[in-house]
Design an enzyme around this catalytic site. Structure first.
Site, short mmCIF file in Angstrom:
data_model
loop_
_atom_site.label_atom_id
_atom_site.label_comp_id
_atom_site.label_asym_id
_atom_site.label_seq_id
_atom_site.Cartn_x
_atom_site.Cartn_y
_atom_site.Cartn_z
CG HIS A 161 -1.44 5.09 18.05
ND1 HIS A 161 -2.05 3.99 18.58
CD2 HIS A 161 -1.24 5.95 19.08
CE1 HIS A 161 -2.22 4.17 19.87
NE2 HIS A 161 -1.74 5.35 20.20
CG ASP A 169 2.78 11.78 22.28
OD1 ASP A 169 2.39 12.40 23.27
OD2 ASP A 169 2.91 10.55 22.24
N1 ACO Z 1 7.98 7.26 10.68
C1 ACO Z 1 8.35 6.56 9.59
N2 ACO Z 1 7.99 5.27 9.37
C2 ACO Z 1 7.20 4.68 10.31
C3 ACO Z 1 6.78 5.36 11.46
C4 ACO Z 1 7.19 6.71 11.64
N3 ACO Z 1 6.82 7.40 12.71
N4 ACO Z 1 6.03 4.54 12.23
C5 ACO Z 1 5.98 3.37 11.56
N5 ACO Z 1 6.68 3.45 10.40
C6 ACO Z 1 6.79 2.42 9.36
C7 ACO Z 1 7.68 1.26 9.77
O1 ACO Z 1 9.04 1.48 9.42
C8 ACO Z 1 7.04 0.11 9.04
O2 ACO Z 1 7.43 0.20 7.69
P1 ACO Z 1 7.63 -1.17 6.81
O3 ACO Z 1 6.27 -1.78 6.75
O4 ACO Z 1 8.17 -0.68 5.51
O5 ACO Z 1 8.60 -2.01 7.59
C9 ACO Z 1 5.54 0.44 9.09
O6 ACO Z 1 5.48 1.88 9.18
C10 ACO Z 1 4.80 -0.18 10.25
O7 ACO Z 1 5.54 0.14 11.43
P2 ACO Z 1 5.43 -0.65 12.80
O8 ACO Z 1 6.63 -0.38 13.63
O9 ACO Z 1 5.06 -2.06 12.52
O10 ACO Z 1 4.21 0.06 13.44
P3 ACO Z 1 3.74 -0.16 14.90
O11 ACO Z 1 2.27 -0.07 14.84
O12 ACO Z 1 4.32 -1.37 15.51
O13 ACO Z 1 4.41 1.07 15.67
C11 ACO Z 1 4.68 3.16 16.72
C12 ACO Z 1 3.69 2.09 16.22
C13 ACO Z 1 5.67 2.55 17.72
C14 ACO Z 1 3.86 4.23 17.43
C15 ACO Z 1 5.44 3.73 15.48
O14 ACO Z 1 4.53 4.25 14.54
C16 ACO Z 1 6.45 4.81 15.89
O15 ACO Z 1 7.57 4.47 16.23
N6 ACO Z 1 6.05 6.13 15.83
C17 ACO Z 1 6.93 7.17 16.26
C18 ACO Z 1 6.92 7.27 17.78
C19 ACO Z 1 5.66 7.86 18.34
O16 ACO Z 1 5.16 8.88 17.87
N7 ACO Z 1 5.14 7.23 19.42
C20 ACO Z 1 3.95 7.73 20.10
C21 ACO Z 1 2.86 6.73 20.12
S1 ACO Z 1 1.41 7.44 20.82
C22 ACO Z 1 1.61 7.31 22.48
O17 ACO Z 1 2.33 6.55 23.04
C23 ACO Z 1 0.77 8.26 23.23
#
Ligand code: ACO
Length: 433
Positions: free
Chosen positions: A309, A366
């Site tokens: 998140h 979600d």
């Molecule tokens: N699965 C695997 N790896 C992940 C995931 C995931 N779901 N989410 C983040 N990471 C990793 C990234 O690759 C990154 O790794 P690194 O540091 O080695 O490069 C690290 O974790 C940080 O990721 P960011 O993208 O910087 O995290 P951010 O906080 O920007 O993204 C987000 C948040 C978009 C929600 C992300 O976690 C994601 O894409 N999750 C899956 C989609 C999802 O479930 N969205 C719902 C959000 S809740 C809502 O809208 C109600």
């Protein structure tokens, strides 16, 4: 004495005011920085930028705290329902019984959608995205309620109570119409005597001459799903509502823009992506191990959907509530969903895995909301529209803050230009001469 931060640039010092919220959140006010120093604050994606002061929702992502108007989400989930929580979010206080009744009546009286708006829906191919249909129908509301949507804050605020009720109630009806249109079923009129969630279930699932009467567990589960989505601070779609609203656009127009922002898979579309992921794990006969291994590759297209998140870096309190409710609801309805078992296995495996633990990736709301919606009978392609019904009070409360702020200004961020430097116009066909 008021605190200031001191920024030192090229041997000059710039004092910047410091702000503090009621829960101790701190910020440096950079509004005067450009005028005094020529510098702007750069924050791609606004992850560390406060775009407004707000009294609606407090969120502490590091500690998994979510409160609406000061009241913890856990208490609202246990004791309130979607309509009462909507009132709280919009008006700032829980309603007295009389105000609750009045608000409920306004919702009931404004549930039906105009025949002309129905025609807008019928102009879409049935295969179109439900979110595209919903945003178009909401965008059309000002045309049928011009007196409530004048694009003039003072006027629009005079009619705010009615406009808010129309938005919440009709968005719910529109979602049921989209579902029935896509299935080729006749539309069901709302029934004034039914409570909000029951009325929605009636409009979705009743047949001519055969009313669907929602079992209490189902209406309760729906209330919970909607309530848990009711507001979430400055997320992508709510910030969009505020941004559009800041141009003095009316509430319906601003909400339609919010619905567009909600449609993306990284935001409201994530619940669909979660179900697709669980379904494909199920279809492949995998226990989730391969999915977890792929998710750790770092590729954005292989992420474990429903995990991580943008602001919760400990746990998402809504995920805890909905994960527990999932068990109860499915048990009460006598449903044995293999996707729930897969989801639980995935969660257990990820929570033990250093990749997810070290990056603070936990299940978000979600991860389980899709399973509950499936149990209620909502098809997957409608999940994001359910999120839109739930989020409508949050959009309304945030639009109202923008519209009521006498010191508000149009949202207009700046940028750092990294394109070509000035060059002369040379038509392409003369270049080779
Ligand atoms: N699965 C695997 N790896 C992940 C995931 C995931 N779901 N989410 C983040 N990471 C990793 C990234 O690759 C990154 O790794 P690194 O540091 O080695 O490069 C690290 O974790 C940080 O990721 P960011 O993208 O910087 O995290 P951010 O906080 O920007 O993204 C987000 C948040 C978009 C929600 C992300 O976690 C994601 O894409 N999750 C899956 C989609 C999802 O479930 N969205 C719902 C959000 S809740 C809502 O809208 C109600």
């Amino acid at each position: 004495m008021a605190k200031t931060a001191l920024l030192k640039l090229d041997d000059k010092e710039y004092p910047l005011p410091v702000m503090e919220g009621t829960e101790g959140e701190k910020a440096i006010d950079t509004r005067t920085l450009r005028a005094s120093s020529g510098y702007i604050a750069y924050d791609q994606g606004y992850g560390n930028t406060g775009s407004c002061e707000s009294q609606v929702t407090y969120l502490d992502g590091d500690n998994g705290i979510l409160r609406h108007r000061g009241i913890p989400i856990e208490q609202l989930a246990s004791y309130s329902d979607f309509v009462e929580t909507s009132y709280l979010i919009i008006y700032g206080e829980l309603p007295t019984p009389a105000l609750r009744k009045e608000f409920g009546l306004r919702l009931r009286k404004n549930a039906a959608v105009e025949t002309q708006i129905q025609k807008i829906l019928e102009g879409f191919p049935t295969s179109a995205s439900p979110m595209a249909m919903l945003s178009a129908m909401v965008a059309a509301l000002p045309a049928y309620h011009p007196e409530l949507a004048t694009n003039h804050f003072e006027n629009d605020l005079k009619n705010f109570d009615l406009a808010a009720a129309i938005a919440i109630s009709k968005i719910r009806t529109m979602v049921s119409m989209i579902y029935r249109y896509q299935k080729g079923l006749p539309f069901m009129f709302p029934k004034q005597e039914l409570p909000f969630a029951d009325n929605f279930l009636h409009m979705m699932f009743s047949e001519p001459y055969q009313d669907y009467v929602a079992p209490p567990e189902v209406a309760k589960a729906l209330n919970l799903v909607l309530l848990l989505h009711a507001d979430h601070e400055q997320n992508c779609s709510t910030s969009t509502v505020r941004m559009v609203g800041s141009s003095q656009a009316n509430m319906f127009t601003s909400m339609s823009a919010g619905i567009c922002a909600l449609s993306g898979p990284l935001h409201g579309g994530a619940n669909v992506a979660v179900m697709q992921m669980l379904q494909s794990i199920h279809d492949e006969g995998d226990d989730g191990t391969r999915f977890i291994a792929a998710a750790k590759s770092g590729s954005k297209s292989n992420r474990l959907m429903g995990f991580g998140h943008a602001v919760y870096k400990n746990f998402d309190p809504r995920a805890k509530i909905i994960g527990e409710a999932c068990d109860t609801v499915l048990k009460r309805l006598g449903i044995d969903d293999p996707l729930l078992t897969i989801a639980k296995n995935l969660e257990q495996a990820a929570l033990k895995d250093d990749y997810f633990v070290s990056r603070k990736l936990y299940p978000n709301v979600d991860f389980y909301s899709g399973i509950i919606m499936r149990a209620i009978g909502i098809p997957m392609n409608m999940f994001t529209t359910m999120f839109a019904i739930g989020r409508s009070p949050g959009y309304i409360a945030n639009w109202k803050e923008v519209a009521s702020n006498p010191k508000g200004r149009i949202y207009r961020p700046r940028q750092i230009y990294v394109g070509p430097k000035q060059r002369d116009y040379v038509p392409m066909n003369r270049r080779g001469e």
